[in-house]
Design a protein around this motif. Sequence first.
Motif, PDB file in Angstrom:
ATOM      1  N   CYS B 447       0.862  -1.182   0.000  1.00  0.00           N
ATOM      2  CA  CYS B 447       0.000   0.000   0.000  1.00  0.00           C
ATOM      3  C   CYS B 447       0.904   1.240   0.000  1.00  0.00           C
ATOM      4  O   CYS B 447       2.120   1.121   0.166  1.00  0.00           O
ATOM      5  N   SER B 490       1.341  -3.830   4.329  1.00  0.00           N
ATOM      6  CA  SER B 490       0.525  -2.634   4.596  1.00  0.00           C
ATOM      7  C   SER B 490       1.278  -1.731   5.573  1.00  0.00           C
ATOM      8  O   SER B 490       1.990  -2.214   6.454  1.00  0.00           O
ATOM      9  N   CYS B 492      -0.139   0.064   7.841  1.00  0.00           N
ATOM     10  CA  CYS B 492      -0.803   0.050   9.148  1.00  0.00           C
ATOM     11  C   CYS B 492      -1.825  -1.080   9.152  1.00  0.00           C
ATOM     12  O   CYS B 492      -1.983  -1.787   8.153  1.00  0.00           O
ATOM     13  N   SER B 495      -4.924  -2.594   6.368  1.00  0.00           N
ATOM     14  CA  SER B 495      -4.898  -3.709   5.422  1.00  0.00           C
ATOM     15  C   SER B 495      -5.195  -3.350   3.971  1.00  0.00           C
ATOM     16  O   SER B 495      -5.778  -4.141   3.245  1.00  0.00           O
ATOM     17  N   CYS B 496      -4.788  -2.169   3.537  1.00  0.00           N
ATOM     18  CA  CYS B 496      -5.033  -1.811   2.140  1.00  0.00           C
ATOM     19  C   CYS B 496      -4.229  -2.693   1.179  1.00  0.00           C
ATOM     20  O   CYS B 496      -4.594  -2.850   0.025  1.00  0.00           O
TER      21      CYS B 496
HETATM   22  S1  SF4 Z   1      -4.509   3.187   5.691  1.00  0.00           S
HETATM   23 FE1  SF4 Z   1      -4.183   1.703   4.086  1.00  0.00          FE
HETATM   24  S2  SF4 Z   1      -2.831   2.745   2.634  1.00  0.00           S
HETATM   25 FE2  SF4 Z   1      -2.695   3.838   4.546  1.00  0.00          FE
HETATM   26  S3  SF4 Z   1      -0.922   2.911   5.548  1.00  0.00           S
HETATM   27 FE3  SF4 Z   1      -2.762   1.918   6.315  1.00  0.00          FE
HETATM   28  S4  SF4 Z   1      -2.953   0.093   5.070  1.00  0.00           S
HETATM   29 FE4  SF4 Z   1      -1.579   1.499   3.985  1.00  0.00          FE
END
Ligand code: SF4
Lengths: 203, 762
Positions: B447, B490, B492, B495-496
């Motif tokens: 991501c 990802s 954070c 989980s994107c």
């Molecule tokens: S919100 Fe989604 S795109 Fe942004 S860091 Fe977290 S998992 Fe990655």
Amino acid sequence: MTPRDPDLWQHIGAKLLAAVFEPECLDRCIAVFHRWIQQDACEELLIDVADYRHLRLGPGVILVGHEANYSLDRSLGRPGLLYNRKTALAGTFETKLIHSLRQAYRAARRLEEEQELKGLLRFDYLRWEILCNDRLLAPNCEASWATLEKRLRDLFAACCTGYGGALRLERVGGPRDLLRAAVTLPPAENPAAILDHFLGALP
Amino acid sequence: MKASNDLWRETLLPQLTPHLAREIAEFEDAITLRKQGRLSEKVFTEIRLRRGCYGQRYDNGQRHDGIRLRTLRYPCGDLLKGVNTVWDAPGMQRIKVPFGGLKAEQLDVVADLAEEYADGVVHVTTRQDFQLHYVHLDDTPTIMRRLAAVGITTREACGNTVRNVTACALAGICRDEVFDVTPYAKACAYFLLGHPDCQNFGRKFKIAFAGCADKPCALARIHDVGLIARLGNVNGRTVPGFEVLVGGGLGPVPYQAKVFSEFLPWEELLPTLQAIARVFAAQGEKRNRNRARLKFLVEKLGLDEFRQAVWRERATLPSQAARLPPLHEVEQPPQPHPIPSRALAPQIRETDPEYRAWLARNVYPQRQPGYVAVTVALPLGDISAEQLRGLADVVRRYTPDTVRTTIEQNFLIRWVPAHALPQIYGDLRRFSLADPLAGTIADITACPGTDTCKLGICSSRGLARELSLRLSAILDSLPPAVDALSIKVSGCFNSCAQHHVADIGFYGVSRNRSGHAVPHFQVLLGGDRRGNARSYGLAIAAVPSKNVPAALDRILRAYAAERNEDESFPDFVRRKGKVAFRELIGDLCQVPPRELEPAYYIDWADARPFSTEDLGVGECAGEVVTGVEFQLARCERLILDAQAQLDTGRLPQASHDAYRAMLDAAQALLESLGVKCSSDESIIEGFQKELYDTKLIFDPFVGSTFADYLLKAWQNRDRLADEEDTRRLLSEAQLFLDACHACYARILGGRGTTGKTAEDAR
Ligand code: SF4
């Protein structure tokens, strides 16, 4: 598309091509660009560093600014330092171009002075690219090219005055690329000094 | 920002359908209204999100530069484009690509946009969208117009809406599919786009189509609604249809979708989706964003009750079968494409080992004999403008103009004649697009993470790049079972990058050591993508970012050495168990003191000491903005239009727009009270009874004054007004609209969810 009056063109970019561009210079310049942000090293508002080292044909590493981006750019397989103007500037085509040339030139000199980049990055002050980053104001067509070529020739002729030799101008990239010219200044013993003089002397 | 924005508006007008031109002009009006302070930050945020204009890291105007937190002083001063979001700060533009399907001409335009308005790079997402980063909001209407001119929309790419409808990239050419889901995905995407039943959700809503039950190409089970192609028996006839799954989703707490229907005949697809949307809009959570996805509603109601609610809604809806293609129209292969005799690049030798590796990894023989599909593996999902134009050329030369994005953040070039492989390889290589990595462990999904995401904790892209470099270098020496594992990273827990469904997943977390923040990645093992993502990975331990390569190395070695014959990685993880893996990498979880190893305290691809001070507030979907607020925002736009008409001397049109704005605002208020109006007369009647006689609309200081403006306008509606009357009407319309905003705030009991508060309206 019909080109507009070149004095209405905006977003004129200047790229100084590299004489030495070791891949490692991209890794090292990340720290350099972060430091430039800490030091407010450029007159633009500097925002962040964007890392595109993984793209072999692309913008490399970008020092993202509000008014312009600086990047160690690898597009068209021609590595160099690109000053990519984003916000509009007042004045003639020449005024805008000279601004971009100056900013690119200053940044290049500064980069060459950075300890981390010694031996990895050196610029060829005789080889530039000029690009117009707006396909509507400056479409990449014959008419635009004719205009650009003439204005560049006139401007750079002033730079070459006094040390002779022929200035070379070429259209680079394909028909769908931005309008872009490669400028090669005549050989000189100390090209940086010539540019110092040229860019310093111009309004 | 771009000097040519006004010119583009004029130039492109003849090329846009009136509907699209109006939509984009309305968005431009909303920008103007926001700049004038006539739209609240909250309402404007949801409006721009629904046009795909998303926030980006540091857009609150603050950035930690490694020494101190600095204020980024943009020229726009105090102007905000959202709550705590500075107007001039760069943002992200998401571009919807339904089922990932694109043509060369569209690639060309996206490449141009990346170069002229962004940072020269196009990012492919795990939901087959494109993203452009570092975009100025003032440029977005031009971006939208240039996209619309080639048939692309950014509408509902973000916000509380139906997001991009995804589908297997192999649909139509796959050797395992039941049938080609493409036309159904397309029909669904355009049926739900802007649909009135999809405008009032509490959160986003994601749909995916899969051509078969077993393969991992669409990951249907991780979606709000997953549709898996099936053949069923209806009245003795075999008909196409779908297994329908509902309530899946990843995020911090992943949910597996549940079977809503074993078989839904194809004619029922659209009305059933519409019914699900209605139930979600009516009963889904609106206040607590963290509980507002469909998965929580399904959990709350229970699957049976949810199903009953949907079937009840379905019974009230007409069939939409005419919008769907019958099966026999679906399976037509395109006309054969003449292949150019000369490649763009010099011919390559077929014995070239790189070429052999590319053939083995990046080429898929289609169901249709003589054709192959070629994967272009993009590092970190990125492609530069120059490369994208190169890709467009390749698509034009070798295919009947068809290419798709994939959920692995790659491109798939379909319908390539098998005999043209050496040529296409040469041409792709010329643009550095022929890395032989597709589907390998080095083809890592990531991501945006801390590079551009406001919620990112760690540098997912930095880690992914590092791992990919190391793995590419040893790829040829890896056993095939290891070579084919998937890694997803990802930044954070959100989980994107879909880390839950990777063989090996990572997500960024921060840990403290002696008062200093240290970037870490939580390691998840054994997610199983087979069967449309049938199980999620086990969290093992949080490892310092700089130790992740070493941890990965141990895990891969263990798998290579200890797996049973044909044992998959998820099966291996389950057999060995969490404790064994924790022991395997436990020592790597230790962080040395900063004085000894300062590199541990700096993230990948960064030079600044690690810090979470740049974390922002997410806009994954905006706050919930009610239909009434949107309606009031539309009325603001009408008044803006009225002003433009007045300025150009079109008095009747100006009066009409101002009058319409007043009536529509009154109608919006009545709807918030549950009063439905079907005509202008009924609006006035309802207004008199519910708002005027009850004094609800009255201003605390001037009483009925503003409310009277509407009644006066109604009485004078057929009178020809001169310029002075028209000007007065416009002023009164604006005051009336302000009174409506204030009234709505009172209706909500001062809970502050209106676009304007009573104070704002003053
Ligand atoms: S919100 Fe989604 S795109 Fe942004 S860091 Fe977290 S998992 Fe990655």
